[in-house]
Scaffold this motif. Sequence first.
Motif, PDB file in Angstrom:
ATOM      1  N   ALA A  40       0.854  -1.190   0.000  1.00 13.04           N
ATOM      2  CA  ALA A  40       0.000   0.000   0.000  1.00 13.04           C
ATOM      3  C   ALA A  40       0.883   1.231   0.000  1.00 13.04           C
ATOM      4  CB  ALA A  40      -0.913   0.010   1.226  1.00 13.04           C
ATOM      5  N   ALA A  41       0.531   2.207  -0.828  1.00 13.92           N
ATOM      6  CA  ALA A  41       1.237   3.487  -0.804  1.00 13.92           C
ATOM      7  C   ALA A  41       0.671   4.385   0.292  1.00 13.92           C
ATOM      8  CB  ALA A  41       1.116   4.173  -2.162  1.00 13.92           C
ATOM      9  N   SER A  42      -0.630   4.243   0.541  1.00 15.23           N
ATOM     10  CA  SER A  42      -1.300   4.990   1.601  1.00 15.23           C
ATOM     11  C   SER A  42      -2.506   4.187   2.059  1.00 15.23           C
ATOM     12  CB  SER A  42      -1.745   6.375   1.109  1.00 15.23           C
ATOM     13  OG  SER A  42      -2.694   6.241   0.054  1.00 15.23           O
ATOM     14  N   GLU A  43      -3.025   4.548   3.221  1.00 20.97           N
ATOM     15  CA  GLU A  43      -4.171   3.819   3.770  1.00 20.97           C
ATOM     16  C   GLU A  43      -5.144   4.788   4.431  1.00 20.97           C
ATOM     17  OE1 GLU A  43      -2.631  -0.643   4.865  1.00 20.97           O
ATOM     18  OE2 GLU A  43      -2.500   0.884   6.426  1.00 20.97           O
ATOM     19  N   ILE A  44      -6.410   4.417   4.332  1.00 21.53           N
ATOM     20  CA  ILE A  44      -7.459   5.097   5.093  1.00 21.53           C
ATOM     21  C   ILE A  44      -8.072   4.062   6.033  1.00 21.53           C
ATOM     22  CG2 ILE A  44      -9.663   6.320   5.010  1.00 21.53           C
ATOM     23  CD1 ILE A  44      -8.958   7.233   2.194  1.00 21.53           C
ATOM     24  N   LEU A  45      -8.012   4.330   7.319  1.00 24.52           N
ATOM     25  CA  LEU A  45      -8.632   3.459   8.308  1.00 24.52           C
ATOM     26  C   LEU A  45      -9.982   4.050   8.666  1.00 24.52           C
ATOM     27  CD1 LEU A  45      -8.516   1.033  10.244  1.00 24.52           C
ATOM     28  CD2 LEU A  45      -7.353   2.517  11.902  1.00 24.52           C
ATOM     29  N   HIS A  46     -11.056   3.384   8.238  1.00 22.73           N
ATOM     30  CA  HIS A  46     -12.405   3.859   8.508  1.00 22.73           C
ATOM     31  C   HIS A  46     -12.869   3.360   9.874  1.00 22.73           C
ATOM     32  CE1 HIS A  46     -13.749   5.748   4.713  1.00 22.73           C
ATOM     33  NE2 HIS A  46     -12.816   4.986   4.165  1.00 22.73           N
TER      34      HIS A  46
END
Length: 218
Positions: free
Chosen positions: A52-58
């Motif tokens: 992953a280059a970036s992540e969003i944790l919902h």
Amino acid sequence: MRRCLVADDTETLWAALSATRPGQICLVADNAGPELLPDLVLADHLLHTDRAASEILHLKPYPYYVSDATTTDALACLNRMTTASGHASQIGERLSQTLATGRLTLRAHPFSCAPLPYADMPADLREDFAASTLTIMKGDLNYRRLVGDQHWPATTPFTEATSYFPGTVTALRTLKSDVVTGLASETLLALEAAGGAWRTGGTHAVIQTKPWDLPKSP
């Protein structure tokens, strides 16, 4: 552990991650406490291994159920990991750095607490998922919302029940309700023959993936 998996799309999951350059991954959390810690470990693993280059944790803006993970819970877990010893401390420090640099984003969308299926998600949330290489849905309630909380025939393909989803989506779920899709006929027959509350007892799990149809090369 593998014997507890009644559907296992692990190979499809890794193939989907390998098919494109590392991009954004959305991880939709479920419960706080000891369940949120491995979610953070997974988030770190995907970033640390360049999947992953970036992540969003919902997370939830507030507990829809009493155990739901909120932003406060995630920050508390990060602090606990950072002040621990060994690998936990290393993971906590890496995640804290990625949070500071923006590679990791914590997001609490109001729809997370709405009594609606993901098919009815608002446009901004759909854009989040559509822009992601992969969305990972954790837990039983997220699974039910993902497949519309309908009593599908258990052999209904997971890809059919989630065909509306605007990208590749993986469900990591322990069965705690009657709703289930994507079982092979022989698996369903074996489970029914064995008896017991396999749908609701928390004794079985699924790893199910619906890949996004990538455009074909000319």
